[in-house]
Design a protein around this motif. Structure first.
Motif, PDB file in Angstrom:
ATOM      1  N   ILE A 281     -23.457  54.477  28.686  1.00 15.14           N
ATOM      2  CA  ILE A 281     -24.814  55.015  28.569  1.00 15.14           C
ATOM      3  C   ILE A 281     -25.014  55.622  27.181  1.00 15.14           C
ATOM      4  CG2 ILE A 281     -26.366  56.858  29.379  1.00 15.14           C
ATOM      5  CD1 ILE A 281     -25.176  56.339  32.222  1.00 15.14           C
ATOM      6  N   ALA A 282     -24.030  56.394  26.715  1.00 14.69           N
ATOM      7  CA  ALA A 282     -24.133  57.030  25.393  1.00 14.69           C
ATOM      8  C   ALA A 282     -24.177  55.977  24.280  1.00 14.69           C
ATOM      9  CB  ALA A 282     -22.969  57.989  25.175  1.00 14.69           C
TER      10      ALA A 282
ATOM     11  N   LEU B 146     -27.350  52.506  20.451  1.00 18.84           N
ATOM     12  CA  LEU B 146     -27.772  51.190  19.954  1.00 18.84           C
ATOM     13  C   LEU B 146     -29.264  50.958  20.207  1.00 18.84           C
ATOM     14  CD1 LEU B 146     -24.846  48.894  21.213  1.00 18.84           C
ATOM     15  CD2 LEU B 146     -25.202  49.754  18.893  1.00 18.84           C
ATOM     16  N   SER B 147     -29.702  51.267  21.422  1.00 17.98           N
ATOM     17  CA  SER B 147     -31.068  50.950  21.842  1.00 17.98           C
ATOM     18  C   SER B 147     -32.127  51.870  21.253  1.00 17.98           C
ATOM     19  CB  SER B 147     -31.176  51.014  23.366  1.00 17.98           C
ATOM     20  OG  SER B 147     -30.322  50.071  23.951  1.00 17.98           O
ATOM     21  N   TYR B 148     -31.796  53.143  21.123  1.00 15.06           N
ATOM     22  CA  TYR B 148     -32.819  54.106  20.724  1.00 15.06           C
ATOM     23  C   TYR B 148     -32.674  54.595  19.292  1.00 15.06           C
ATOM     24  CZ  TYR B 148     -33.717  53.775  25.644  1.00 15.06           C
ATOM     25  OH  TYR B 148     -33.996  53.276  26.899  1.00 15.06           O
ATOM     26  N   TYR B 149     -31.600  54.204  18.611  1.00 19.30           N
ATOM     27  CA  TYR B 149     -31.478  54.508  17.189  1.00 19.30           C
ATOM     28  C   TYR B 149     -31.632  53.230  16.356  1.00 19.30           C
ATOM     29  CZ  TYR B 149     -29.716  55.764  12.615  1.00 19.30           C
ATOM     30  OH  TYR B 149     -29.597  55.920  11.258  1.00 19.30           O
ATOM     31  N   PHE B 150     -30.778  52.247  16.628  1.00 23.06           N
ATOM     32  CA  PHE B 150     -30.771  51.040  15.796  1.00 23.06           C
ATOM     33  C   PHE B 150     -31.961  50.110  16.058  1.00 23.06           C
ATOM     34  CE2 PHE B 150     -26.198  52.048  15.293  1.00 23.06           C
ATOM     35  CZ  PHE B 150     -26.193  52.120  13.908  1.00 23.06           C
ATOM     36  N   VAL B 151     -32.332  49.913  17.313  1.00 15.93           N
ATOM     37  CA  VAL B 151     -33.451  48.999  17.585  1.00 15.93           C
ATOM     38  C   VAL B 151     -34.730  49.494  16.910  1.00 15.93           C
ATOM     39  CG1 VAL B 151     -34.917  47.952  19.361  1.00 15.93           C
ATOM     40  CG2 VAL B 151     -32.439  47.996  19.668  1.00 15.93           C
ATOM     41  N   PRO B 152     -35.125  50.764  17.094  1.00 17.41           N
ATOM     42  CA  PRO B 152     -36.348  51.202  16.397  1.00 17.41           C
ATOM     43  C   PRO B 152     -36.208  51.184  14.866  1.00 17.41           C
ATOM     44  CG  PRO B 152     -35.785  52.749  18.136  1.00 17.41           C
ATOM     45  CD  PRO B 152     -34.635  51.788  18.005  1.00 17.41           C
ATOM     46  N   LYS B 153     -34.993  51.395  14.375  1.00 16.54           N
ATOM     47  CA  LYS B 153     -34.769  51.390  12.935  1.00 16.54           C
ATOM     48  C   LYS B 153     -35.011  49.994  12.342  1.00 16.54           C
ATOM     49  CE  LYS B 153     -31.271  52.536   9.474  1.00 16.54           C
ATOM     50  NZ  LYS B 153     -29.983  53.160   9.227  1.00 16.54           N
TER      51      LYS B 153
END
Length: 130
Positions: free
Chosen positions: A77-78, A83-90
């Motif tokens: 989950i961490a 990956l999902s909420y830091y890198f994808v939006p970036k």
């Protein structure tokens, strides 16, 4: 003329595969997304971070005398959230505009890997009893 965006794996797919298989698996999906938009340097950075998180997860799960699978899920989950909420939006600030790839191929690959390792564990456990 409007540029046609490539298909990518969704944030939910990356998070789900990270939780239920491993952060490495979710990282490979994000890696593929980045390769598809020609961000190779970023793709290899994400892959390296995914490998590092997976190694840390293995250490955390196996450090206690009695390993707990719940720790693996928490680490998934961490790592998947990172990956999902830091890198994808970036790298995909307008992710909702991209068409989404079907998850069947990674799902089948993941299932084959899981069956392989479960078979290996059963086989090795049955040989320990001899």
């Amino acid at each position: 003329m409007e540029e046609k965006l490539p298909k990518i794996y969704s944030t939910k797919a990356i998070l789900g595969f990270s939780i239920f298989l491993s952060t490495l698996f979710g990282g490979v999906l994000l890696f593929q997304n980045l390769i598809d938009i020609n961000k190779k340097k970023e793709a290899y950075t994400v892959l390296g971070i995914s490998i590092l998180i997976t190694v840390i997860t293995i250490l955390i799960v196996n450090v206690p005398d009695e390993p707990k699978s719940s720790l693996a899920y928490l680490c998934g989950i961490a790592g998947g959230s990172f990956l999902s909420y830091y890198f994808v939006p970036k790298y995909f600030p307008n992710e909702e505009l991209y068409p989404k790839k079907a998850i069947w191929k990674p799902l089948i690959i993941g299932a084959v890997i899981v069956v392989f390792f479960v078979t290996l564990m059963i086989y090795s456990a049955s040989h320990e009893n001899y």
